[in-house]
Design a protein around this motif. Structure first.
Motif, PDB file in Angstrom:
ATOM      1  N   UNK A 143       0.780  -1.239   0.000  1.00  0.00           N
ATOM      2  CA  UNK A 143       0.000   0.000   0.000  1.00  0.00           C
ATOM      3  C   UNK A 143       0.812   1.290   0.000  1.00  0.00           C
ATOM      4  N   UNK A 144       2.134   1.191  -0.107  1.00  0.00           N
ATOM      5  CA  UNK A 144       2.967   2.401  -0.123  1.00  0.00           C
ATOM      6  C   UNK A 144       3.089   2.940  -1.544  1.00  0.00           C
ATOM      7  N   UNK A 145       3.089   4.260  -1.662  1.00  0.00           N
ATOM      8  CA  UNK A 145       3.396   4.859  -2.958  1.00  0.00           C
ATOM      9  C   UNK A 145       4.899   5.085  -3.016  1.00  0.00           C
ATOM     10  N   UNK A 146       5.470   4.980  -4.222  1.00  0.00           N
ATOM     11  CA  UNK A 146       6.918   5.156  -4.360  1.00  0.00           C
ATOM     12  C   UNK A 146       7.228   6.317  -5.300  1.00  0.00           C
ATOM     13  N   UNK A 147       8.044   7.250  -4.801  1.00  0.00           N
ATOM     14  CA  UNK A 147       8.426   8.427  -5.571  1.00  0.00           C
ATOM     15  C   UNK A 147       9.858   8.272  -6.070  1.00  0.00           C
ATOM     16  N   UNK A 148      10.107   8.641  -7.316  1.00  0.00           N
ATOM     17  CA  UNK A 148      11.488   8.729  -7.758  1.00  0.00           C
ATOM     18  C   UNK A 148      12.001  10.130  -7.433  1.00  0.00           C
ATOM     19  N   UNK A 149      12.952  10.168  -6.504  1.00  0.00           N
ATOM     20  CA  UNK A 149      13.501  11.448  -6.035  1.00  0.00           C
ATOM     21  C   UNK A 149      14.607  11.908  -6.986  1.00  0.00           C
ATOM     22  N   UNK A 150      14.785  13.211  -7.064  1.00  0.00           N
ATOM     23  CA  UNK A 150      15.912  13.789  -7.815  1.00  0.00           C
ATOM     24  C   UNK A 150      16.029  13.290  -9.245  1.00  0.00           C
ATOM     25  N   UNK A 151      14.910  13.205  -9.923  1.00  0.00           N
ATOM     26  CA  UNK A 151      14.956  12.754 -11.317  1.00  0.00           C
ATOM     27  C   UNK A 151      15.821  13.704 -12.134  1.00  0.00           C
TER      28      UNK A 151
END
Ligand code: C2E
Ligand code: MG
Ligand code: MG
Length: 560
Positions: free
Chosen positions: A156-164
């Motif tokens: 249930x966690x959303x995953x963000x790509x940081x520092x694209x």
């Protein structure tokens, strides 16, 4: 930059954790369209009594090197849970929190298990936590990280790509992993000149094409904010809105900020709205993944670059986005601006622009792209509407407009003119009336050769004379009731249409009487109603049918 001995960090880290010197600071993330707080990122700060405030840049690398980083990250999560519960106790809206993880976290321990245990301890749902990971961590060992990702997603966690954009293999990472949000750091662009703008616009375009949401961080200026808003970046974070704050300050900020917090129940709604690609040549018609998979790109794309997002709440509407092409389109149909149209809609009763309202209602009902032609202030245009998201009591409409005249090439325009005239030719008489002012505005067209005198008289007088001179005696009473100017508005409002229609017998130029189809049509030109009075010949069959019906069922022709 401060110089801190690596050894100082290693030696003091765990006691600093215990004593609460290391803790989470919070920086809000803003929904671009509404400027409400939609989530917050937790960032580690080490407030050391000896050396002062330490930035993560000074200690993250060291903690990674000495296998301590997972302790930091779990401590930050612990902080988040405490703040979350504080917000819950105060009845503040519970937006999600972002946490930064290091790739080495996964090497040290079973991170999913550790995170889940902390959340369970504080009774915080996994949907309240977003995981931020920088792209470089996933370059090697794709299969391993994909498995980890999937397990976080499943939980249930959303995953963000940081520092694209900061690393060197971003495209591969995008291809191999399904991130929920692409986080673009404005600081990686040395300036916000034309090249940077083009790059950002392309990134936005790409993110939407692959179904990722977009967040820009490091936003410092109004210029950046405006540009990001125009290209459809969904979320913004940076000093322009706020610096990171400690927990107490953040709670205070939440309760006092004029920005307000987004209702977490509306998350799906805003995510759906965020999928609209403002930069697409045809935003209302963008291909879905299913269409691409089935190879269905065969439909003709129309050049509908104008775009507005309009939120409908009952009878009230709010404009959340418009581009220049849309603004220009509305100006061509006679409004000084989109804002003026919105104001007009909100202030007038729902009787105005009923065709447009019908179109909007139909879009909301079906969710399909609806395309209809309209005429306002004498300008023909095609209006496109599509309901892109709905939630309790409100719906988001994407709208586009194409006008005829000005923005189409000359030959189309000429053809349009030519055929409009031919259409008018199918009528025998057209005049325009304003009952509120009791005038006949003009006689547009008449094959009958009716006298001009009617246009010189007050409307009620003109109708009476017209009935006496031009309408067969047997129909006169009926005609007068049908045309009665003082009750037109009220009678029109009772019908579900914009017109009344009945046959009457008129005197033709050779002195005979002929049954003709007659309409009074409401046209909408603002607060004062204007009506068209038209007479049109009927075919032989319809004429006979009308005559038979009139004799057998006179009550059907009663229009009072
Ligand atoms: P990040 O995750 O990309 O965090 C954004 C950084 O940008 C933060 O720096 C933040 O304070 C800063 N920032 C935010 N808005 C602006 C702005 O408008 N202008 C400028 N110039 N800077 C802005 P910070 O807090 O120093 O963090 C640096 C990096 O350290 C973070 O980058 C993240 O990668 C890492 N980090 C921070 N906290 C943690 C943590 O708890 N765990 C892990 N593993 N890494 C963390
Ligand atoms: Mg981050
Ligand atoms: Mg970042």
């Amino acid at each position: 930059m401060q110089h801190i001995d690596e050894q100082y960090i290693v030696n003091n880290f765990e006691s600093a954790l215990d004593k609460g010197y290391v803790k989470a600071y919070y920086q809000p993330v803003i929904r671009t369209l509404t400027e409400r707080i939609c989530s917050v990122e937790a960032l580690a700060r080490w407030q050391d009594p000896v050396v002062g405030l330490l930035s993560p840049f000074l200690f993250i690398n060291v903690l990674e090197k000495y296998h301590l980083i997972h302790k930091l990250d779990l401590a930050i999560l612990d902080n988040i849970c405490v703040t979350y519960n504080e917000m819950r106790n105060r009845g503040l809206p519970l937006h999600p929190f972002s946490i930064n993880l290091s790739r080495l976290d996964f090497d040290e321990i079973d991170m999913l298990d550790a995170i889940s245990k902390t959340l369970a301890k504080y009774d915080v749902p996994s949907t309240a936590i977003h995981i931020e990971i920088t792209e470089s961590v996933m370059l090697d060992n794709t299969a391993y990280f994909r498995r980890i990702f999937d397990s976080f997603h499943d939980a249930g966690f959303a995953i963000f790509m940081d520092d694209f954009g900061s690393g060197y293999s971003s495209l591969n990472v995008l291809k191999d992993y399904s991130f929920d949000v692409l986080k673009i750091d404005m600081r990686f662009l040395s300036d916000i000149g034309i090249r940077s703008k083009k790059i950002l616009a392309s990134v936005m375009n790409m993110a939407k094409a692959i179904g990722m949401h977009t967040l820009a961080e490091g936003v410092e200026t109004k210029e950046q904010m405006t540009f990001l808003r125009n290209i459809g970046c969904e979320m913004l974070q940076g000093f322009y809105y706020s610096k990171p704050m400690d927990g107490d300050l953040y709670i205070k900020y939440l309760s006092e900020s004029k920005l307000g917090v987004e209702d977490p129940a509306e998350n799906h709604y805003w995510n759906a709205v965020g999928q609209i690609n403002f930069l697409s040549p045809d935003p209302l018609n963008d291909l879905t993944n299913e269409q691409i998979e089935s190879g269905d790109y065969g439909f003709i794309r129309e050049n509908s670059t104008a775009l507005a997002l309009i939120e409908q709440r009952g009878e009230q509407v709010e404009l959340l986005y418009k581009n220049e092409a849309y603004e220009n389109g509305l100006q061509r149909i006679g409004f000084s601006s989109v804002d003026e149209l919105i104001k007009t809609i909100n202030e007038m009763d729902r009787g105005y622009y009923p065709d447009m309202i019908e179109q909007v209602d139909f879009s909301i009902k079906t969710g399909e792209l609806v395309k209809e032609d309209h005429l306002i202030n004498g300008v023909y245009f095609t209006y496109y509407t599509k309901c892109i998201a709905e939630t309790d009591g409100k719906a988001m409409l994407a709208a586009s407009i194409q006008t005829y005249g000005g923005d189409v090439d000359k030959s189309t325009n000429d053809l349009f003119e030519k055929y409009s005239r031919m259409l008018i030719d199918t009528y025998d008489h057209i005049s325009v009336m304003d009952p509120a002012k009791n005038t006949v505005i003009t006689r547009l067209y008449s094959k009958f050769g009716f006298s001009e005198e009617y246009t010189q008289l007050p409307l009620d007088e003109a109708i009476r004379r017209f009935a006496e001179n031009e309408v067969a005696e047997c129909d006169r009473e009926r005609f007068l009731q049908f045309m009665e100017p003082s009750t037109i508005r009220e009678r029109m409002n009772k019908t579900n249409h914009r017109y009344f229609q009945l046959p009457f017998q008129y005197r033709t130029q050779n002195g005979e009487y002929k049954m003709m189809d007659t309409k009074v049509i409401k046209v909408f030109m603002g607060p004062s109603d204007i009506y068209i009075f038209s007479i049109e010949a009927m075919s032989e069959q319809v004429y006979k049918a009308a005559e038979l019906l009139l004799n057998a069922h006179p009550e059907l022709f009663d229009f009072t």
